[in-house]
Write a protein that holds these residues in place. Structure first.
Motif, PDB file in Angstrom:
ATOM      1  N   MET A 124     -41.038 -21.191  34.711  1.00  0.00           N
ATOM      2  CA  MET A 124     -40.554 -21.209  33.330  1.00  0.00           C
ATOM      3  C   MET A 124     -41.729 -21.509  32.411  1.00  0.00           C
ATOM      4  N   ASP A 126     -42.466 -22.558  28.156  1.00  0.00           N
ATOM      5  CA  ASP A 126     -42.028 -22.851  26.780  1.00  0.00           C
ATOM      6  C   ASP A 126     -43.148 -22.476  25.828  1.00  0.00           C
ATOM      7  N   GLU A 130     -43.491 -16.681  19.679  1.00  0.00           N
ATOM      8  CA  GLU A 130     -42.839 -15.659  20.462  1.00  0.00           C
ATOM      9  C   GLU A 130     -43.734 -14.431  20.550  1.00  0.00           C
ATOM     10  N   SER A 158     -41.208 -12.412  26.997  1.00  0.00           N
ATOM     11  CA  SER A 158     -40.961 -13.794  26.568  1.00  0.00           C
ATOM     12  C   SER A 158     -39.482 -14.122  26.506  1.00  0.00           C
ATOM     13  N   LEU A 159     -38.621 -13.106  26.466  1.00  0.00           N
ATOM     14  CA  LEU A 159     -37.184 -13.372  26.381  1.00  0.00           C
ATOM     15  C   LEU A 159     -36.588 -13.804  27.717  1.00  0.00           C
ATOM     16  N   GLU A 160     -37.317 -13.625  28.798  1.00  0.00           N
ATOM     17  CA  GLU A 160     -36.819 -14.041  30.106  1.00  0.00           C
ATOM     18  C   GLU A 160     -36.910 -15.556  30.239  1.00  0.00           C
ATOM     19  N   ALA A 161     -35.780 -16.160  30.607  1.00  0.00           N
ATOM     20  CA  ALA A 161     -35.777 -17.619  30.752  1.00  0.00           C
ATOM     21  C   ALA A 161     -36.560 -18.046  31.989  1.00  0.00           C
ATOM     22  N   VAL A 162     -36.384 -17.321  33.081  1.00  0.00           N
ATOM     23  CA  VAL A 162     -37.065 -17.630  34.338  1.00  0.00           C
ATOM     24  C   VAL A 162     -37.791 -16.370  34.782  1.00  0.00           C
ATOM     25  N   HIS A 163     -39.074 -16.501  35.080  1.00  0.00           N
ATOM     26  CA  HIS A 163     -39.875 -15.379  35.554  1.00  0.00           C
ATOM     27  C   HIS A 163     -39.934 -15.424  37.087  1.00  0.00           C
TER      28      HIS A 163
END
Length: 933
Positions: A124, A126, A130, A158-163
């Protein structure tokens, strides 16, 4: 943008302080200050006020008068105000720059091994700003030293919460520890710090005493580069390891883990390829090398009967593995169901599925999978366009000049117009026949004409749905046309009840009825040339036998004329001879008949039997064989199991046919269906039962030859729940009685009687009989004790004088001295009576019943010599004291009395003896001195 704004404000303030009357041509730096473009360089005496204010040293060097003048001017106040504003804005800009330089470190949330080779990492991030794409640098470390074995840059939205990232290793993950760390890379700022290492541990950390090898029993990809490792229990130094019996140079992963790298591995067979760590070790690992599934080609589907459909396809390369590693094929049918295919190694391969009722359009997807991947191919079709019927059966009935060919179709062809076709070779004759389809068995009959008798032909057939292509041909069926019509004639001669001759015949061609209009039957007589002929349409005729009949001739009337005649000779004197029956037994192939040779049989033998067995009506059949043949094999398809057949063998001579042998038998025996009838009045004794029954063992309707009987005897015990049984066999089928011995007297027995064949026993007849009472034994049981008693009395009578002279002192126990209650304890102690607690067992019933004073008398006058022992009258209370306690109490008192008799005077003992003897049985006491155990 913030720096430009500050710079613009600072320049404006400088121009304002300098008077503002000069033209603006842009800023210029000179000797540490900003000046306008086109402005002449300032001299040392024209140093601006701004520079004097910035430098503290210059301020102190000015004279005090100039300082006071500048401080008191309005322009100077405005100058300081602008400088303060510029300072505050610079501080803010510095804070902005410092905050933009700080980048968040990615966080690795999960690390797991998907299999032996693939590692999945999730993280993840933060971000304050953006961005459409974010770039990360990922490093993979190996072993405890974190040796970097791979480094890569990946981009994620960047919109993916978990890569997520899946990393594939050449070295099995079981061999050693693998770790991953991540950092964020930005073009506008320096990279972030590295995340902490996230580790997935191998099996090198587990305690073990043997060498572990990886990979083992795995499917590897052909042409790939694979690393094989050995994990030793302790630190080891080796130089080579072996793959497919070939040594490879060792790669030192850690002191305990050694590996080799094998490039471009080749496909193996179904046994795999070996890998071992030491040539001297017996331990090795086997792996399989194959290739990913290939896309099937020439994929198509069709149906032959509209009930089941077949999909066919071809493959470029046959699979090399079997068992669990074998390639799997699956049909997905219109997204409704899937069918697993058991594909044989054929080309093309095929897979069957059931046609869905009322569904016309199908979308079929073929999935080909193995452990290395999956391929698919899709085919969409209309089921009615892919119907190619194939006849299930092709039957040929051969004739002399023509033959009948029947094609049978079995399917759901309702609503379809079918066309079938036959092809005859030699000749190339093709016949077509159209017919509407149905949902049941359909037959298409083709008559092949203009054939030659006794010639070999071959025929095949095929069918099609209108406007569709033809289905495949059936297998060619060969047949031989029949010869010209000939008649097989046979006759039965009977003397009772009337003298008749029954003629039966049949033609060689089973289809000859279409060409035979009638049969001509001619009867010839002896000693004359007269023949009587008549035409009949049946194949059977009954004639009254005359004395001068000699022979009978039958010919068929066909289109070309008359067929060859068939003859039968009538014997001059037909006498029925009694022949001994020979028993035979068939088998799964049928009957194999053999008989002795008849020297008088010059024209062969005729075997006659009834197709429906012995029972009427009888469909008479016969078969003729030449004179040199004494055997005949009859196929089992013409006979039934459990039916008795009688085969009569006739010898043929110039004088006619005479009976030679008779054989009876069964194709297969079965259990009898009839019950024997037991006689209800058998001969019964106290130890045996003689059973009698009636049964016709020679009845031809039996399902087998009766070989004997089985008698089952059931004996019910006295308890009524236990049942014992035994069997006795009667091996003589002609015997109708049997004696069952060894029985007990006056006991009921159940007898079950059943007839048996070689296949088993049939239904049972049950009857129950009771054995008689043995009165002789009863008399013995009564007389023996009586005689013993009489003998005992006789013996006592002989000793009667001895009993009369018995000393009186011996009966002194009847005289009892009266004791007072004080001496009772010591008297009890003398005779050593048992206490209640000393008894091991006793049968005592204690009742709390208060005795009536009148029911007992006490011993009195213990000190008075004139007092005598008082014998009480005892009344036994009903229900208050058990018999055992009563007897135990009196016997105890009896022993007590015996122990104290020496203290009683003999005179008193004599006077009281008679009364004591009569009343001793009624003696009672309230004190129990001992208990009988």
């Amino acid at each position: 943008m913030h720096l430009r704004s500050l710079l613009f404000l600072w320049i404006c303030s400088t121009r304002l302080l300098d008077g503002g009357d000069r033209r603006w041509d842009g800023p210029r730096w000179e000797r540490g200050r900003l000046r306008d473009v086109g402005e002449e360089p300032l001299s040392q005496h024209q140093t601006p006020t701004l520079m004097r204010m910035i430098s503290t040293k210059d301020i102190y060097n000015q004279t005090s008068e100039q300082m006071l003048r500048e401080l008191t001017s309005t322009k100077m106040i405005l100058h300081w105000t602008l400088m303060l504003t510029v300072f505050i804005l610079c501080e803010h800009v510095k804070g902005w720059n410092s905050s933009s330089d700080t980048v968040t470190v990615p966080e690795v949330t999960e690390l797991q091994a998907l299999d032996m080779w693939r590692l999945e990492v999730k993280w993840m991030m933060d971000q304050n700003e953006e961005q459409r794409n974010q770039t990360y640098e990922i490093q993979v470390g190996r072993s405890t030293n974190m040796d970097i074995v791979d480094s890569m840059n990946v981009s994620r939205g960047s919109l993916e919460a978990v890569h997520t990232l899946v990393w594939t290793s050449q070295l099995p993950l079981n061999c050693v520890d693998h770790s991953i760390r991540i950092r964020f890379i930005s073009g506008a700022s320096p990279p972030s710090s590295w995340s902490s290492w996230k580790t997935i541990y191998g099996e090198m950390n587990l305690a073990h005493n043997e060498i572990k090898m990886f990979p083992d029993d795995q499917v590897l990809r052909e042409g790939s580069t694979v690393m094989f490792c050995c994990i030793y229990p302790k630190e080891t130094h080796i130089t080579s390891m072996f793959f497919s019996n070939t040594p490879y140079k060792v790669i030192n992963i850690s002191p305990q883990v050694k590996a080799i790298r094998v490039e471009n591995i080749k496909a193996t067979n179904s046994f795999g390829v070996n890998f071992y760590c030491d040539r001297n070790s017996d331990v090795s690992a086997y792996n399989f090398v194959t290739f990913p599934p290939e896309k099937p080609f020439d994929f198509r589907c069709e149906t032959e009967n509209m009930r089941h459909a077949y999909c066919l396809w071809k493959i470029h390369r046959a699979p090399n593995l079997e068992g669990d590693q074998r390639r799997k094929y699956t049909l997905q049918i219109s997204d409704t169901k899937s069918v697993s295919c058991d594909v044989e190694d054929t080309d093309p391969a095929s897979c069957r599925f059931d046609v869905i009722p009322h569904q016309i359009t199908y979308n079929i997807t073929l999935l080909v999978t193995n452990s290395l991947g999956q391929e698919s191919e899709t085919y969409t079709f209309s089921i009615t366009d892919r119907v190619f019927p194939v006849p299930e059966h092709l039957k040929v009935t051969a004739g002399v000049f023509d033959s009948l060919v029947i094609l049978q179709l079995n399917g759901s062809f309702k609503g379809l117009l079918l066309r079938c076709q036959t092809e005859l070779e030699p000749g190339g004759i093709i016949l077509d026949l159209d017919k509407n389809g149905s949902d049941s068995m359909q037959s298409y009959a083709f008559r092949l004409q203009h054939l030659k008798p006794s010639k070999l032909y071959s025929v095949r057939g095929r069918c099609a749905v209108q406007r569709n292509d033809w289905g495949r041909w059936t297998i060619q069926r060969q047949f031989i046309t029949e010869p010209l019509v000939t008649i097989d004639l046979w006759g039965q001669i009977r003397e009772h009840p009337n003298r008749t001759i029954t003629l039966l015949w049949k033609t060689v061609s089973s289809d000859s009825e279409s060409y035979i209009s009638a049969y001509e039957v001619c009867v010839g007589y002896r000693n004359t040339e007269r023949n009587v002929c008549r035409n009949v349409t049946q194949t059977q005729v009954e004639l009254t036998r005359e004395i001068n009949m000699s022979n009978i001739t039958v010919r068929a009337v066909i289109q070309s004329g008359l067929s060859e005649p068939a003859h039968i000779t009538i014997p001059s004197a037909h006498t029925e001879s009694m022949l001994r029956e020979k028993r035979i037994m068939g088998n799964e192939k049928g009957f194999q008949l053999t008989w002795t040779r008849d020297s008088t049989a010059t024209c062969g033998y005729t075997i006659e039997w009834c197709m429906l067995g012995i029972a009427l009506p009888c469909n008479l059949q016969w078969r003729k064989v030449p004179a040199n043949q004494t055997f005949l094999n009859l196929t089992a398809g013409d006979f039934k199991a459990g039916v008795q057949y009688a085969f009569e063998i006739y010898g043929c001579s110039a004088e006619g046919h005479r009976r030679h042998e008779k054989q009876i038998g069964y194709l297969k025996e079965q259990k009898p269906t009839q019950r024997p009838t037991l006689d209800s009045s058998p001969n019964i004794t106290w130890s045996s039962v003689k059973l009698k029954w009636s049964f016709n063992e020679k009845d031809p309707s039996h399902a087998g030859f009766i070989t004997g009987y089985v008698i089952t005897i059931l004996d019910y015990s006295d308890a009524g729940s236990d049942l014992s049984s035994f069997r006795e066999s009667v091996d003589d089928p002609h015997s109708k009685s049997w004696t069952v011995g060894g029985l007990e007297e006056d006991r009921p027995y159940t007898f079950q009687l059943a007839a048996c064949t070689s296949a088993g026993c049939g239904p049972e007849t049950t009857a129950t009989f009771r054995t008689r009472q043995n009165y002789y034994l009863l008399m013995v049981k009564v007389l023996v004790p009586l005689l013993v008693l009489i003998g005992f009395c006789v013996c006592l009578w002989s000793f009667r004088n001895l009993i009369r002279g018995f000393p009186e002192e011996s009966a002194g126990f009847l005289h009892i001295k009266a004791l007072d209650l004080d001496d009772l304890y010591e008297a009890n102690k003398k005779i050593c009576t048992l206490m209640i607690e000393d008894c091991e067992w006793c049968d005592v019933e204690i009742l709390d019943v208060q005795p009536i004073p009148a029911e007992k008398e006490w011993l009195t006058c213990a000190e008075d010599p004139s007092c005598s022992f008082i014998t009480p009258k005892v009344t036994l209370p009903s229900g208050h004291l058990t018999t055992d306690v009563w007897l135990a109490t009196h016997l105890t008192n009896f022993s007590y009395v015996s122990s104290v008799q020496q203290d009683v005077p003999s005179e008193e003992l004599k006077t009281e003896a008679t009364n004591q003897e009569s009343e001793i049985l009624g003696f009672s006491s309230d004190y129990v001195t001992s208990v009988a155990t």
